[in-house]
Design a protein around this motif. Structure first.
Motif, PDB file in Angstrom:
ATOM      1  N   ASN A  97      12.763  18.238  -0.168  1.00 47.43           N
ATOM      2  CA  ASN A  97      12.994  19.624  -0.582  1.00 47.43           C
ATOM      3  C   ASN A  97      14.115  19.753  -1.605  1.00 47.43           C
ATOM      4  OD1 ASN A  97      10.955  20.863   0.843  1.00 47.43           O
ATOM      5  ND2 ASN A  97      12.197  21.200   2.663  1.00 47.43           N
ATOM      6  N   ASP A  98      15.108  18.857  -1.534  1.00 45.30           N
ATOM      7  CA  ASP A  98      16.212  18.944  -2.487  1.00 45.30           C
ATOM      8  C   ASP A  98      15.909  18.211  -3.796  1.00 45.30           C
ATOM      9  OD1 ASP A  98      16.503  16.268  -1.882  1.00 45.30           O
ATOM     10  OD2 ASP A  98      18.516  16.461  -1.044  1.00 45.30           O
ATOM     11  N   GLN A  99      14.728  17.637  -3.897  1.00 44.24           N
ATOM     12  CA  GLN A  99      14.224  16.999  -5.121  1.00 44.24           C
ATOM     13  C   GLN A  99      15.030  15.767  -5.542  1.00 44.24           C
ATOM     14  OE1 GLN A  99      11.662  19.986  -7.542  1.00 44.24           O
ATOM     15  NE2 GLN A  99      13.783  20.537  -7.954  1.00 44.24           N
ATOM     16  N   THR A 100      15.672  15.099  -4.584  1.00 44.55           N
ATOM     17  CA  THR A 100      16.461  13.926  -4.935  1.00 44.55           C
ATOM     18  C   THR A 100      15.781  12.605  -4.554  1.00 44.55           C
ATOM     19  OG1 THR A 100      17.674  13.941  -2.836  1.00 44.55           O
ATOM     20  CG2 THR A 100      18.629  15.193  -4.691  1.00 44.55           C
ATOM     21  N   PHE A 101      14.711  12.680  -3.756  1.00 39.90           N
ATOM     22  CA  PHE A 101      14.014  11.449  -3.395  1.00 39.90           C
ATOM     23  C   PHE A 101      12.588  11.741  -2.954  1.00 39.90           C
ATOM     24  CE2 PHE A 101      16.031  12.984   0.474  1.00 39.90           C
ATOM     25  CZ  PHE A 101      15.075  12.797   1.457  1.00 39.90           C
ATOM     26  N   VAL A 102      11.804  10.668  -2.893  1.00 36.20           N
ATOM     27  CA  VAL A 102      10.441  10.706  -2.373  1.00 36.20           C
ATOM     28  C   VAL A 102      10.365   9.668  -1.262  1.00 36.20           C
ATOM     29  CG1 VAL A 102       8.047  10.066  -2.907  1.00 36.20           C
ATOM     30  CG2 VAL A 102       9.329  11.513  -4.489  1.00 36.20           C
ATOM     31  N   VAL A 103       9.793  10.032  -0.124  1.00 35.77           N
ATOM     32  CA  VAL A 103       9.582   9.093   0.978  1.00 35.77           C
ATOM     33  C   VAL A 103       8.152   8.561   0.871  1.00 35.77           C
ATOM     34  CG1 VAL A 103       9.444   8.803   3.479  1.00 35.77           C
ATOM     35  CG2 VAL A 103      11.234  10.242   2.488  1.00 35.77           C
ATOM     36  N   VAL A 104       8.026   7.243   0.895  1.00 34.33           N
ATOM     37  CA  VAL A 104       6.720   6.591   0.742  1.00 34.33           C
ATOM     38  C   VAL A 104       6.329   5.907   2.048  1.00 34.33           C
ATOM     39  CG1 VAL A 104       5.352   4.931  -0.579  1.00 34.33           C
ATOM     40  CG2 VAL A 104       7.218   6.174  -1.696  1.00 34.33           C
ATOM     41  N   ALA A 105       5.132   6.200   2.525  1.00 35.68           N
ATOM     42  CA  ALA A 105       4.578   5.504   3.681  1.00 35.68           C
ATOM     43  C   ALA A 105       3.751   4.327   3.170  1.00 35.68           C
ATOM     44  CB  ALA A 105       3.708   6.448   4.507  1.00 35.68           C
TER      45      ALA A 105
ATOM     46  N   GLN B  49       0.833  -1.207   0.000  1.00 35.72           N
ATOM     47  CA  GLN B  49       0.000   0.000   0.000  1.00 35.72           C
ATOM     48  C   GLN B  49       0.863   1.251   0.000  1.00 35.72           C
ATOM     49  OE1 GLN B  49      -2.043   1.541   3.648  1.00 35.72           O
ATOM     50  NE2 GLN B  49      -3.868   0.793   2.617  1.00 35.72           N
ATOM     51  N   ALA B  50       0.499   2.202  -0.822  1.00 37.59           N
ATOM     52  CA  ALA B  50       1.183   3.497  -0.804  1.00 37.59           C
ATOM     53  C   ALA B  50       0.199   4.531  -0.263  1.00 37.59           C
ATOM     54  CB  ALA B  50       1.661   3.877  -2.201  1.00 37.59           C
ATOM     55  N   HIS B  51       0.294   4.797   1.030  1.00 35.74           N
ATOM     56  CA  HIS B  51      -0.636   5.745   1.654  1.00 35.74           C
ATOM     57  C   HIS B  51      -0.306   7.176   1.271  1.00 35.74           C
ATOM     58  CE1 HIS B  51      -2.190   8.353   4.891  1.00 35.74           C
ATOM     59  NE2 HIS B  51      -3.219   7.533   4.855  1.00 35.74           N
ATOM     60  N   ALA B  52       0.979   7.527   1.294  1.00 37.83           N
ATOM     61  CA  ALA B  52       1.403   8.884   0.951  1.00 37.83           C
ATOM     62  C   ALA B  52       2.830   8.845   0.443  1.00 37.83           C
ATOM     63  CB  ALA B  52       1.295   9.803   2.165  1.00 37.83           C
ATOM     64  N   ALA B  53       3.152   9.782  -0.438  1.00 43.03           N
ATOM     65  CA  ALA B  53       4.504   9.892  -0.987  1.00 43.03           C
ATOM     66  C   ALA B  53       4.900  11.365  -0.958  1.00 43.03           C
ATOM     67  CB  ALA B  53       4.552   9.343  -2.410  1.00 43.03           C
TER      68      ALA B  53
END
Length: 200
Positions: free
Chosen positions: A148-156, A140-144
């Protein structure tokens, strides 16, 4: 739940300088859009008459929502059960279900949409509304949330009990799930040695 049934709303403002709050004169205008996602399914995957994937994205021009004529604003409508669904199926082998949360990267060039009933994270071009890449992170991807530096996305990954990272390069439209960076919240320990999750 009621929270999951409600559309999600986000506003994207196109400023010339994203790091400094602009100042405005009375007659200045700022171009922006309002994006609204209806989480309701929009596509019948097995042909039995039951909608079981997709969703709908509505985008409004900001100027159309100002003043007393806002109720007459007509959105651009994008069926997420169309090209976005087809891209996810082609790239992951599965189709996305229930777009739940979405964020914009710092420059506003890309939207990142997470699908709560599946593990899909969809990257879209905000100007063209075209889907670019779809990644299935698992349960499940609840939120992504873009960094701020545009190098990654954190996925819950809520039901997967995982915190995951997708490495991002918005200039080249390259998005890669970094499995080595995954934190398993069911089995991990905190810096002081306590379990991340404990039944008590």
């Amino acid at each position: 739940s009621l929270h999951d049934a409600l559309p999600i709303l986000a506003v994207m403002a196109a400023f010339t300088n994203a790091t400094t709050a602009p100042t405005y004169e009375e007659n200045d205008t700022v171009e922006y859009e309002v994006w609204v996602i209806d989480q309701s399914n929009s596509r019948d995957e097995d042909g039995n008459g039951t909608l079981d994937s997709g969703g709908t994205l509505y985008t409004y021009k900001g100027d159309d929502l100002i003043g007393e004529q806002a109720s007459a604003a007509i959105p651009t409508v994008l069926d997420l059960g169309g090209a976005a669904r087809d891209l996810c199926l082609a790239q992951t082998g599965t189709f996305p279900v229930r777009p739940h949360m979405f964020m914009f990267n710092r420059s506003g060039s890309h939207a990142v949409i997470s699908f709560i009933a599946s593990g899909h994270v969809l990257f879209m071009n905000t100007a063209t509304k075209a889907p670019i890449q779809c990644i299935d992170v698992g349960v499940q991807a609840h939120a992504a949330m873009p960094s701020n530096d545009q190098t990654f996305v954190v996925v819950a990954n809520q039901n997967g009990r995982l915190l995951q990272r997708i490495n991002t390069n918005y200039q080249t439209n390259t998005f890669t799930l970094d499995n080595a960076a995954t934190i398993n919240l069911a089995t991990c320990t905190t810096p002081n040695g306590m379990p991340c999750q404990d039944a008590t």
